[in-house]
Design a protein around this motif. Structure first.
Motif, PDB file in Angstrom:
ATOM      1  N   VAL A  35      -6.914  -7.903  -2.678  1.00 60.47           N
ATOM      2  CA  VAL A  35      -5.788  -6.974  -2.626  1.00 60.47           C
ATOM      3  C   VAL A  35      -4.484  -7.756  -2.737  1.00 60.47           C
ATOM      4  N   GLY A  36      -3.673  -7.497  -3.763  1.00 59.38           N
ATOM      5  CA  GLY A  36      -2.416  -8.197  -3.979  1.00 59.38           C
ATOM      6  C   GLY A  36      -1.216  -7.362  -3.594  1.00 59.38           C
ATOM      7  N   ALA A  37      -0.023  -7.935  -3.878  1.00 54.71           N
ATOM      8  CA  ALA A  37       1.229  -7.234  -3.559  1.00 54.71           C
ATOM      9  C   ALA A  37       1.324  -5.942  -4.357  1.00 54.71           C
ATOM     10  N   GLY A  38       1.826  -4.907  -3.720  1.00 57.38           N
ATOM     11  CA  GLY A  38       2.000  -3.627  -4.385  1.00 57.38           C
ATOM     12  C   GLY A  38       0.790  -2.727  -4.268  1.00 57.38           C
ATOM     13  N   LEU A  39      -0.301  -3.214  -3.562  1.00 58.26           N
ATOM     14  CA  LEU A  39      -1.501  -2.401  -3.382  1.00 58.26           C
ATOM     15  C   LEU A  39      -1.758  -2.212  -1.894  1.00 58.26           C
ATOM     16  N   ASN A  40      -2.402  -1.116  -1.570  1.00 60.27           N
ATOM     17  CA  ASN A  40      -2.821  -0.839  -0.188  1.00 60.27           C
ATOM     18  C   ASN A  40      -4.350  -0.675  -0.154  1.00 60.27           C
ATOM     19  N   VAL A  41      -4.981  -1.097   0.956  1.00 56.64           N
ATOM     20  CA  VAL A  41      -6.392  -0.842   1.166  1.00 56.64           C
ATOM     21  C   VAL A  41      -6.581  -0.375   2.608  1.00 56.64           C
ATOM     22  N   SER A  43      -8.882   0.939   6.057  1.00 59.86           N
ATOM     23  CA  SER A  43     -10.033   0.378   6.783  1.00 59.86           C
ATOM     24  C   SER A  43     -11.343   0.897   6.235  1.00 59.86           C
ATOM     25  N   SER A  44     -11.254   2.007   5.567  1.00 55.84           N
ATOM     26  CA  SER A  44     -12.466   2.549   4.953  1.00 55.84           C
ATOM     27  C   SER A  44     -12.692   2.011   3.559  1.00 55.84           C
ATOM     28  N   GLY A  45     -11.759   1.092   3.129  1.00 56.50           N
ATOM     29  CA  GLY A  45     -11.941   0.464   1.824  1.00 56.50           C
ATOM     30  C   GLY A  45     -11.270   1.175   0.672  1.00 56.50           C
ATOM     31  N   LEU A  46     -10.420   2.173   0.975  1.00 55.92           N
ATOM     32  CA  LEU A  46      -9.734   2.913  -0.106  1.00 55.92           C
ATOM     33  C   LEU A  46      -8.573   2.086  -0.629  1.00 55.92           C
ATOM     34  N   LEU A  47      -8.613   1.812  -1.894  1.00 55.09           N
ATOM     35  CA  LEU A  47      -7.577   1.003  -2.562  1.00 55.09           C
ATOM     36  C   LEU A  47      -6.607   1.934  -3.292  1.00 55.09           C
ATOM     37  N   SER A  48      -5.277   1.767  -3.072  1.00 51.44           N
ATOM     38  CA  SER A  48      -4.264   2.603  -3.740  1.00 51.44           C
ATOM     39  C   SER A  48      -2.994   1.797  -3.969  1.00 51.44           C
ATOM     40  N   THR A  49      -2.147   2.289  -4.865  1.00 47.24           N
ATOM     41  CA  THR A  49      -0.856   1.622  -5.117  1.00 47.24           C
ATOM     42  C   THR A  49       0.185   2.139  -4.141  1.00 47.24           C
ATOM     43  N   GLN A  50       1.216   1.329  -3.929  1.00 45.31           N
ATOM     44  CA  GLN A  50       2.313   1.763  -3.076  1.00 45.31           C
ATOM     45  C   GLN A  50       3.246   2.717  -3.825  1.00 45.31           C
ATOM     46  N   ILE A  51       3.253   2.664  -5.159  1.00 44.56           N
ATOM     47  CA  ILE A  51       4.089   3.547  -5.978  1.00 44.56           C
ATOM     48  C   ILE A  51       3.298   4.813  -6.264  1.00 44.56           C
ATOM     49  N   GLN A  52       3.807   5.935  -5.766  1.00 45.24           N
ATOM     50  CA  GLN A  52       3.098   7.197  -5.917  1.00 45.24           C
ATOM     51  C   GLN A  52       3.677   8.058  -7.034  1.00 45.24           C
ATOM     52  N   SER A  53       5.021   7.874  -7.330  1.00 49.78           N
ATOM     53  CA  SER A  53       5.636   8.669  -8.393  1.00 49.78           C
ATOM     54  C   SER A  53       6.833   7.908  -8.959  1.00 49.78           C
TER      55      SER A  53
END
Length: 452
Positions: A35-41, A43-53
């Motif tokens: 997981v790098g900068a600009g991404l979220n993960v 505790s359940s392992g869901l990976l998403s970006t910090q930019i939503q729109s």
């Protein structure tokens, strides 16, 4: 490393992989990721970006246009309907004037015929004004050869920064005439424009410009009193200023001018226009409507006109005929000749001229223009006395006519100009001790009298 999978909404238990057993993920291969900068993960392992729109766009594939981020599309730079690009500072350049010279719209992208009038130009002192709304000439500025100028490149009147930079496209309105030399131009008149074109200055003639008109070589528009030059000969001269005087060219400017050379004057009508006086040089003569009596000047009201036609040379000066019709104003003064003398020899204190004055008359200092002649010269120096009688009884000596022994032509002693008023009488009397030889002595005293 631990992992689990989810199938049909059900998570499996956590499984452990030994180090190095899961390869790094690629776009085509399942593998491990960090997981790098600009991404979220979670505790359940869901990976998403910090930019939503972005700019209202929230779908899973954020495809942005130049408008979304306020950018100018490259295909709209320097294109019709787009924007003009600014010139870049050349790579490696560190010239102190780079920020002034570059970062500008390219000349090829300016509106056709665009010239920027920066301010006024004092062509006598070679300084300009450059601040919007301020016409004050800045003595730290100058226009220079090769289309250059020294100005405040920051255009900041409170904290100026003067540099010598190209002036290409800049124009200055001449408000003070002068002879500043700029790329071969040495004559600037009020109303001219000094324009930097490429690497040189050019002049666009203004108020004193000339163009062919009604058979005359040119039309010259003037609004300041001045002595005309040879360039005005055979021209139509239009006056549009307040009350002023135009004087005919000097003898040097008339050298070689043929008989019939013409000056045509027209005083334009208008509330702001004053009367125009046309005067001749002191050594010249001006004859109204081909008369035999010269005058010093003629005057035209607004709407009036007059022609001056060169008669020819006369000694050190020139003679002109002036024709003006009814619109030409009255002549202020006319010459007056007072002639005296006596045939034969003279008696002691003999009155040789008694001239009653009917209108204001002036005699110049030294009686310039006066002359005399004796048929028989005096045997010894003798003098005639010039005096005036005021009020019928008060006599004042003004000067003398001096005849030297053996001389036929006299000299005149007259220390200052004198004015004679109506009802005064000018008297000239011979010497109290008459010279036995002086005979047939005559003289003409030259003056001027009011025309009215």
């Amino acid at each position: 490393m631990y992992f689990r999978s989810r199938i049909s909404g059900t998570w499996s238990g956590w499984l452990q992989l030994s180090n190095g057993s899961l390869p790094p993920a690629t776009t085509s291969t399942l593998g491990a990721v960090i997981v790098g900068a600009g991404l979220n993960v979670t505790s359940s392992g869901l990976l998403s970006t910090q930019i939503q729109s972005v700019n209202g766009k929230t779908d899973q594939y954020l495809v942005l246009t130049a408008n979304d981020v306020g950018a100018i599309p490259s295909d709209q730079i320097d294109k019709p309907g787009g924007v003009a690009g600014l010139s870049a500072i050349p790579n490696g350049s560190s010239n102190p004037t780079d920020n002034y010279v570059y970062g500008r719209i390219k000349n090829t992208k300016l509106p056709l015929g665009a010239v920027y009038i920066v301010g006024n130009f004092d062509a006598n002192a070679n300084h300009v004004s450059q601040y919007a709304g301020l016409n004050t000439i800045d003595t730290n500025t100058a226009l220079l050869a090769s289309g250059m100028q020294t100005i405040d490149t920051g255009y900041n009147a409170t904290n100026p920064f003067y540099q010598t930079v190209p002036a290409n496209g800049s124009a200055y309105l001449v408000t003070v005439a002068g002879t500043t030399a700029l790329d071969g131009i040495t004559s600037w008149a009020v109303g001219d424009l000094a324009v930097a074109f490429g690497n040189s200055w050019i002049k666009i003639a203004g108020a004193n410009s000339v163009t062919p008109w009604r058979g005359f070589n040119t039309v010259v528009n003037l609004n300041t009193s001045q002595t005309l030059t040879a360039s005005a000969l055979n021209c139509a001269i239009q006056w549009f200023g307040s009350t002023g005087t135009l004087t005919t060219p000097t003898a040097a400017n008339l050298a070689g001018a043929p008989l019939g050379t013409t000056l045509w004057f027209y005083n334009q009508p208008g509330d702001a226009v004053g009367s125009l006086t046309v005067a001749v040089q002191a050594v010249d003569k001006l004859y109204v409507n081909n008369s035999s009596i010269p005058v010093a000047s003629v005057t035209m009201p607004p709407g009036g006109s007059a022609y001056l036609v060169l008669r020819g040379a006369n000694g050190s000066g020139y003679e002109w005929d002036v024709f003006g019709g009814s619109v030409m104003g009255p002549v202020a003064t006319v010459p007056v000749d007072m002639v005296g003398g006596s045939p034969g020899t003279l008696a002691a204190s003999q009155v040789v001229l008694q001239f009653p004055i009917t209108r204001t008359t002036s005699l110049p200092a030294a009686l310039a223009g006066s002359a005399g002649y004796a048929g028989t010269p005096a045997g010894a120096a003798t003098q005639f006395t010039i005096s005036k009688i005021v009020g019928g009884s008060t006599t004042t000596n003004l000067g003398t006519i001096n005849w030297a022994a053996g001389a036929r032509q006299p000299t005149f002693t007259f220390s200052s100009a004198q004015t004679l008023n109506a009802t005064d009488v000018l008297i000239v009397t011979a010497a109290a001790s008459a010279d036995a030889n002086l005979a047939n002595a005559t003289f003409t005293l030259r003056g001027t009298a009011s025309a009215a």
